[in-house]
Motif scaffolding. Structure first.
Motif, PDB file in Angstrom:
ATOM      1  N   SER A  27       9.028  -8.992  -0.018  1.00 47.97           N
ATOM      2  CA  SER A  27       9.611  -7.947   0.818  1.00 47.97           C
ATOM      3  C   SER A  27       9.017  -6.573   0.516  1.00 47.97           C
ATOM      4  CB  SER A  27      11.121  -7.891   0.612  1.00 47.97           C
ATOM      5  OG  SER A  27      11.424  -7.477  -0.708  1.00 47.97           O
ATOM      6  N   THR A  28       9.196  -5.667   1.462  1.00 46.83           N
ATOM      7  CA  THR A  28       8.734  -4.293   1.281  1.00 46.83           C
ATOM      8  C   THR A  28       9.423  -3.640   0.092  1.00 46.83           C
ATOM      9  OG1 THR A  28       8.328  -4.075   3.658  1.00 46.83           O
ATOM     10  CG2 THR A  28       8.532  -2.038   2.389  1.00 46.83           C
ATOM     11  N   SER A  29      10.705  -3.898  -0.070  1.00 49.21           N
ATOM     12  CA  SER A  29      11.429  -3.295  -1.193  1.00 49.21           C
ATOM     13  C   SER A  29      10.951  -3.852  -2.529  1.00 49.21           C
ATOM     14  CB  SER A  29      12.936  -3.551  -1.039  1.00 49.21           C
ATOM     15  OG  SER A  29      13.216  -4.941  -1.030  1.00 49.21           O
ATOM     16  N   LYS A  30      10.618  -5.148  -2.557  1.00 47.98           N
ATOM     17  CA  LYS A  30      10.104  -5.746  -3.790  1.00 47.98           C
ATOM     18  C   LYS A  30       8.728  -5.184  -4.109  1.00 47.98           C
ATOM     19  CE  LYS A  30       9.909 -10.229  -6.088  1.00 47.98           C
ATOM     20  NZ  LYS A  30      10.228 -11.669  -5.967  1.00 47.98           N
ATOM     21  N   ARG A  31       7.936  -4.957  -3.074  1.00 44.64           N
ATOM     22  CA  ARG A  31       6.614  -4.370  -3.274  1.00 44.64           C
ATOM     23  C   ARG A  31       6.740  -2.971  -3.859  1.00 44.64           C
ATOM     24  NH1 ARG A  31       2.001  -5.820   0.982  1.00 44.64           N
ATOM     25  NH2 ARG A  31       0.195  -5.140  -0.231  1.00 44.64           N
ATOM     26  N   LEU A  32       7.660  -2.192  -3.332  1.00 47.41           N
ATOM     27  CA  LEU A  32       7.890  -0.842  -3.845  1.00 47.41           C
ATOM     28  C   LEU A  32       8.397  -0.883  -5.278  1.00 47.41           C
ATOM     29  CD1 LEU A  32       8.015   2.204  -3.353  1.00 47.41           C
ATOM     30  CD2 LEU A  32      10.315   1.887  -2.401  1.00 47.41           C
ATOM     31  N   GLN A  33       9.260  -1.848  -5.556  1.00 49.27           N
ATOM     32  CA  GLN A  33       9.785  -1.987  -6.919  1.00 49.27           C
ATOM     33  C   GLN A  33       8.653  -2.230  -7.915  1.00 49.27           C
ATOM     34  OE1 GLN A  33      12.102  -5.518  -7.448  1.00 49.27           O
ATOM     35  NE2 GLN A  33      12.645  -5.064  -9.568  1.00 49.27           N
ATOM     36  N   TYR A  34       7.750  -3.159  -7.580  1.00 50.64           N
ATOM     37  CA  TYR A  34       6.656  -3.450  -8.500  1.00 50.64           C
ATOM     38  C   TYR A  34       5.651  -2.304  -8.570  1.00 50.64           C
ATOM     39  CZ  TYR A  34       7.871  -8.121 -10.023  1.00 50.64           C
ATOM     40  OH  TYR A  34       8.483  -9.174 -10.644  1.00 50.64           O
ATOM     41  N   LYS A  35       5.439  -1.640  -7.470  1.00 47.48           N
ATOM     42  CA  LYS A  35       4.563  -0.464  -7.492  1.00 47.48           C
ATOM     43  C   LYS A  35       5.083   0.561  -8.486  1.00 47.48           C
ATOM     44  CE  LYS A  35       3.472   3.511  -4.549  1.00 47.48           C
ATOM     45  NZ  LYS A  35       3.607   4.096  -3.194  1.00 47.48           N
ATOM     46  N   ASN A  36       6.379   0.815  -8.468  1.00 46.66           N
ATOM     47  CA  ASN A  36       6.968   1.785  -9.397  1.00 46.66           C
ATOM     48  C   ASN A  36       6.954   1.282 -10.828  1.00 46.66           C
ATOM     49  OD1 ASN A  36       7.508   3.660  -7.370  1.00 46.66           O
ATOM     50  ND2 ASN A  36       9.514   2.780  -6.911  1.00 46.66           N
ATOM     51  N   ARG A  37       7.137  -0.012 -10.995  1.00 50.69           N
ATOM     52  CA  ARG A  37       7.109  -0.569 -12.352  1.00 50.69           C
ATOM     53  C   ARG A  37       5.696  -0.511 -12.949  1.00 50.69           C
ATOM     54  NH1 ARG A  37       9.736  -6.292 -12.750  1.00 50.69           N
ATOM     55  NH2 ARG A  37       9.585  -5.796 -14.993  1.00 50.69           N
ATOM     56  N   VAL A  38       4.681  -0.734 -12.113  1.00 51.31           N
ATOM     57  CA  VAL A  38       3.300  -0.611 -12.597  1.00 51.31           C
ATOM     58  C   VAL A  38       3.018   0.839 -12.986  1.00 51.31           C
ATOM     59  CG1 VAL A  38       0.867  -0.831 -11.991  1.00 51.31           C
ATOM     60  CG2 VAL A  38       2.488  -2.587 -11.263  1.00 51.31           C
ATOM     61  N   ALA A 382      -7.839  -8.817   1.734  1.00 56.65           N
ATOM     62  CA  ALA A 382      -8.579  -9.496   2.803  1.00 56.65           C
ATOM     63  C   ALA A 382      -7.705 -10.435   3.616  1.00 56.65           C
ATOM     64  CB  ALA A 382      -9.747 -10.282   2.206  1.00 56.65           C
ATOM     65  N   THR A 383      -6.624 -10.960   3.033  1.00 57.22           N
ATOM     66  CA  THR A 383      -5.868 -12.026   3.699  1.00 57.22           C
ATOM     67  C   THR A 383      -4.413 -11.684   3.998  1.00 57.22           C
ATOM     68  OG1 THR A 383      -5.181 -13.028   1.594  1.00 57.22           O
ATOM     69  CG2 THR A 383      -7.291 -13.746   2.537  1.00 57.22           C
ATOM     70  N   ASP A 384      -3.844 -10.682   3.320  1.00 55.42           N
ATOM     71  CA  ASP A 384      -2.416 -10.373   3.463  1.00 55.42           C
ATOM     72  C   ASP A 384      -1.540 -11.583   3.149  1.00 55.42           C
ATOM     73  OD1 ASP A 384      -2.704  -7.665   4.173  1.00 55.42           O
ATOM     74  OD2 ASP A 384      -3.124  -8.208   6.256  1.00 55.42           O
ATOM     75  N   ASP A 385      -1.962 -12.359   2.183  1.00 56.57           N
ATOM     76  CA  ASP A 385      -1.225 -13.562   1.785  1.00 56.57           C
ATOM     77  C   ASP A 385      -0.202 -13.189   0.714  1.00 56.57           C
ATOM     78  OD1 ASP A 385      -0.311 -15.996   0.891  1.00 56.57           O
ATOM     79  OD2 ASP A 385      -2.297 -16.861   0.521  1.00 56.57           O
ATOM     80  N   ASP A 386       1.076 -13.372   1.018  1.00 56.90           N
ATOM     81  CA  ASP A 386       2.131 -12.995   0.078  1.00 56.90           C
ATOM     82  C   ASP A 386       2.083 -13.784  -1.223  1.00 56.90           C
ATOM     83  OD1 ASP A 386       3.042 -11.140   1.836  1.00 56.90           O
ATOM     84  OD2 ASP A 386       5.040 -11.981   2.084  1.00 56.90           O
ATOM     85  N   THR A 387       1.487 -14.975  -1.197  1.00 55.73           N
ATOM     86  CA  THR A 387       1.361 -15.752  -2.434  1.00 55.73           C
ATOM     87  C   THR A 387       0.639 -14.952  -3.503  1.00 55.73           C
ATOM     88  OG1 THR A 387       1.321 -17.847  -1.217  1.00 55.73           O
ATOM     89  CG2 THR A 387       0.437 -17.874  -3.449  1.00 55.73           C
ATOM     90  N   LEU A 388      -0.332 -14.169  -3.081  1.00 56.87           N
ATOM     91  CA  LEU A 388      -1.108 -13.374  -4.026  1.00 56.87           C
ATOM     92  C   LEU A 388      -0.271 -12.253  -4.625  1.00 56.87           C
ATOM     93  CD1 LEU A 388      -4.302 -13.315  -1.820  1.00 56.87           C
ATOM     94  CD2 LEU A 388      -4.025 -14.600  -3.937  1.00 56.87           C
ATOM     95  N   LEU A 389       0.674 -11.730  -3.865  1.00 54.63           N
ATOM     96  CA  LEU A 389       1.578 -10.717  -4.406  1.00 54.63           C
ATOM     97  C   LEU A 389       2.493 -11.318  -5.471  1.00 54.63           C
ATOM     98  CD1 LEU A 389       2.616  -8.831  -1.127  1.00 54.63           C
ATOM     99  CD2 LEU A 389       0.820  -8.225  -2.757  1.00 54.63           C
ATOM    100  N   PHE A 390       2.936 -12.547  -5.245  1.00 53.63           N
ATOM    101  CA  PHE A 390       3.746 -13.226  -6.256  1.00 53.63           C
ATOM    102  C   PHE A 390       2.926 -13.483  -7.519  1.00 53.63           C
ATOM    103  CE2 PHE A 390       6.310 -14.470  -2.479  1.00 53.63           C
ATOM    104  CZ  PHE A 390       7.538 -14.015  -2.930  1.00 53.63           C
ATOM    105  N   MET A 391       1.644 -13.823  -7.347  1.00 48.89           N
ATOM    106  CA  MET A 391       0.772 -14.001  -8.508  1.00 48.89           C
ATOM    107  C   MET A 391       0.669 -12.706  -9.305  1.00 48.89           C
ATOM    108  SD  MET A 391      -2.493 -16.167  -7.177  1.00 48.89           S
ATOM    109  CE  MET A 391      -2.385 -17.846  -6.575  1.00 48.89           C
ATOM    110  N   ALA A 392       0.455 -11.591  -8.588  1.00 50.41           N
ATOM    111  CA  ALA A 392       0.318 -10.301  -9.253  1.00 50.41           C
ATOM    112  C   ALA A 392       1.607  -9.928  -9.981  1.00 50.41           C
ATOM    113  CB  ALA A 392      -0.059  -9.228  -8.233  1.00 50.41           C
TER     114      ALA A 392
END
Length: 554
Positions: A27-38, A382-392
């Motif tokens: 989700s967008t909120s989860k992405r923002l959460q990890y961005k801030n945590r990084v 390149a792919t916008d594959d959410d699986t890669l976000l979970f990997m990160a």
């Protein structure tokens, strides 16, 4: 060597898919959460370096002190400055920009030619090119002049004597006062000889002095000329005789950034021959080094015979390189295979025996390397594959859990029991955290795809900034458009190394007309009349610019 390749390949895909299948969308909120945590991760590491280790090169996070490693340059500060820009911290960027202008390079010390180039010169050039964006006051002749550019040139001049060899491949060590040390070995690794074009080419394009780019190109071409009849290379070479002294070809250890600079050098400086070289290498790698299940092993460079079933952590850059070349299926296959190892250990050992399914004895450590994260960043973009976000996110959580100390983040001495080491290499600030942050910050300026640009006027005319960025092997971003700001052709027309003119041929116009499906011909010709560079043209998307040599990133 490996009994059932198709089975292993299917298992790796199923494993990664199963791990994340129930996670749903990132989700967008989860992405923002990890961005801030990084971002918090960066400042914990960076502030700890400033508090406990500066002005030494690196932090020791267990003893909360610092020590010099690669030349007493306050290396972590130089390596981290463009990560400050990535995070949008213009205040701290400006402060560090001023501090590093005073780096002392007039000292009687021996330094690594390779590391000084990628970390220090790369960091100085990137900071120089980001200065205006970070609200640093620059003069009217920027980016063709500037204090950090001057320092980068001065340091490059100290490295140039290392290239005075029979082959043009440089020595590995230089003394900042006396030049090549007496008795310096003639043996260097392939990456150590072929990882200069991004930095030296940038200096040539900004200053108009061709000697730096010529030296780097000569070394690249010399290594290419020493390939075997099956288009493989060794991993160590005698710089005087050109004979290989280590016969194993790898995609990682001792070779990796040589391959990287062929691709990125072709893109930055419009040298299509370099892309041709890499394409030939890839064919040979696929033929002789692939195990058929996503992994690549060591092979004899002359015979193509597989010699050791080893994975090295530096191999993990390769899916990112395949992504840049538009080979997305191969990139995904290899990246998924590599991530099974991360899931096994919560990190990635330096060497792993694929046949024995065990870490190589004495090489079980994880020094906070960025290569796996780097590849995830490229493939995710390149792919916008959410699986890669979970990997990160998986990687971030592992580092936060296993490597965090009260004084920063530390390497692991052994991935099997997570025994801590006492070192935070500067590349953790320069690369590992930067790539993690870019994965979660989808609107970062470094993701520029050429759709928009900032026009900048110099004495040489107009150029266009912020069209896109290419990272050196230490993740220092170089603004592609900046390389057209200062000179269009610093080489004389009779040289074999002539820079290509900033213009388009009829064939290129026809090619552009065919590929730009959503742009009419009148608009296309209007773009061409503005004399945009083919690789920096703001009318070309990121994907289209990377398709210049027929390798389309989709």
């Amino acid at each position: 060597m490996f009994c059932d390749k198709e089975f292993i390949l299917i298992i790796s895909f199923l494993f990664v898919s199963h791990v994340y299948c129930n996670e749903g969308q990132f989700s967008t909120s989860k992405r923002l959460q990890y961005k801030n945590r990084v971002k918090q991760m960066f400042y914990h590491a960076y502030d700890s370096y400033l508090k406990y280790a500066y002005p030494y090169d690196e932090l020791r996070p267990l003893t909360c002190d610092g020590y010099d490693t690669w030349g007493s340059y306050s290396l972590s500060l130089v390596d981290a400055i463009d990560t400050l820009a990535t995070l949008g911290n213009s205040t701290e960027f400006s402060r560090v920009y001023t501090i590093i202008q005073s780096l002392d390079i007039e000292r009687d010390i021996n330094v690594s030619v390779f590391e000084t180039n990628i970390r220090v010169i790369g960091g100085l050039l990137s900071a120089h090119l980001l200065a205006k964006r970070m609200n640093v006051s620059v003069n009217s002749t920027w980016p063709c002049t500037g204090p950090l550019l001057d320092l980068a040139v001065a340091l490059a001049n100290k490295l140039l004597p290392a290239f005075d060899t029979e082959t043009g491949i440089p020595y590995g060590t230089i003394n900042l006062v006396w030049g090549v040390p007496i008795g310096e070995t003639n043996i260097t690794c392939t990456a150590g000889g072929g990882t200069f074009l991004i930095e030296f080419g940038t200096i040539s394009r900004l200053t108009g002095d061709p000697k730096y780019e010529r030296a780097a190109l000569k070394a690249l071409r010399a290594l290419w000329s020493k390939r075997s009849s099956i288009n493989l290379i060794g991993n160590h070479i005698n710089i005087q005789t050109g004979e290989w002294t280590a016969n194993d070809c790898t995609i990682g250890t001792g070779v990796d950034s040589y391959f990287e600079y062929l691709v990125k050098g072709a893109l930055l400086f419009r040298h299509p021959e370099l892309m041709d070289m890499m394409n030939e290498y890839i064919k040979a790698i696929d033929t002789h080094m692939s195990d058929g299940s996503g992994w690549f092993v060591f092979a004899n460079y002359q015979q193509g015979r597989k010699t050791m079933p080893l994975f090295a952590s530096l191999d993990a850059f390769y899916p990112g390189l395949l992504t840049l070349l538009g080979k997305l299926d191969r990139a995904r296959e290899t990246l998924y295979a590599y991530h099974t190892m991360w899931r096994k250990y919560g990190s990635m050992p330096e060497f792993y025996n694929l046949a024995q399914q065990e870490c190589m004895q004495g090489r079980e450590g994880y020094p906070l390397r960025p290569e796996h994260i780097e590849s995830i960043m490229y493939l995710s973009k390149a792919t916008d594959d959410d699986t890669l976000l979970f990997m990160a996110a998986d990687i971030f959580d592992s580092i936060e859990s296993c490597c965090k100390t009260s004084c920063g983040y530390t390497s692991l001495k052994n991935v099997k029991d997570h025994q801590l080491d006492n070192r935070m290499e500067s590349f953790f600030l320069a690369e590992t955290i930067k790539y993690l942050y870019l994965i979660f910050d989808e609107n970062n300026f470094l993701h520029a795809n050429g759709e928009y640009a900032t026009e900048h006027r110099t004495a040489s005319g107009s150029c266009f900034l912020d069209t896109g960025y290419v990272y050196n092997t230490e993740a220092h971003p170089i603004d592609i458009g900046s390389l057209d700001c200062c000179t269009s052709s610093p080489f004389d027309e009779t040289s074999s190394d002539v820079f290509e003119k900033n213009s388009l041929s009829k064939e290129q116009i026809r090619w552009l007309g065919n590929i730009l499906l959503n742009q009419d011909k009148e608009e296309l010709h209007a773009v061409i009349k503005k004399n945009y560079s083919l690789l920096t043209c703001s009318a070309l998307t990121f994907e289209q610019r990377f398709s210049l040599y027929g390798e389309i990133l989709t």
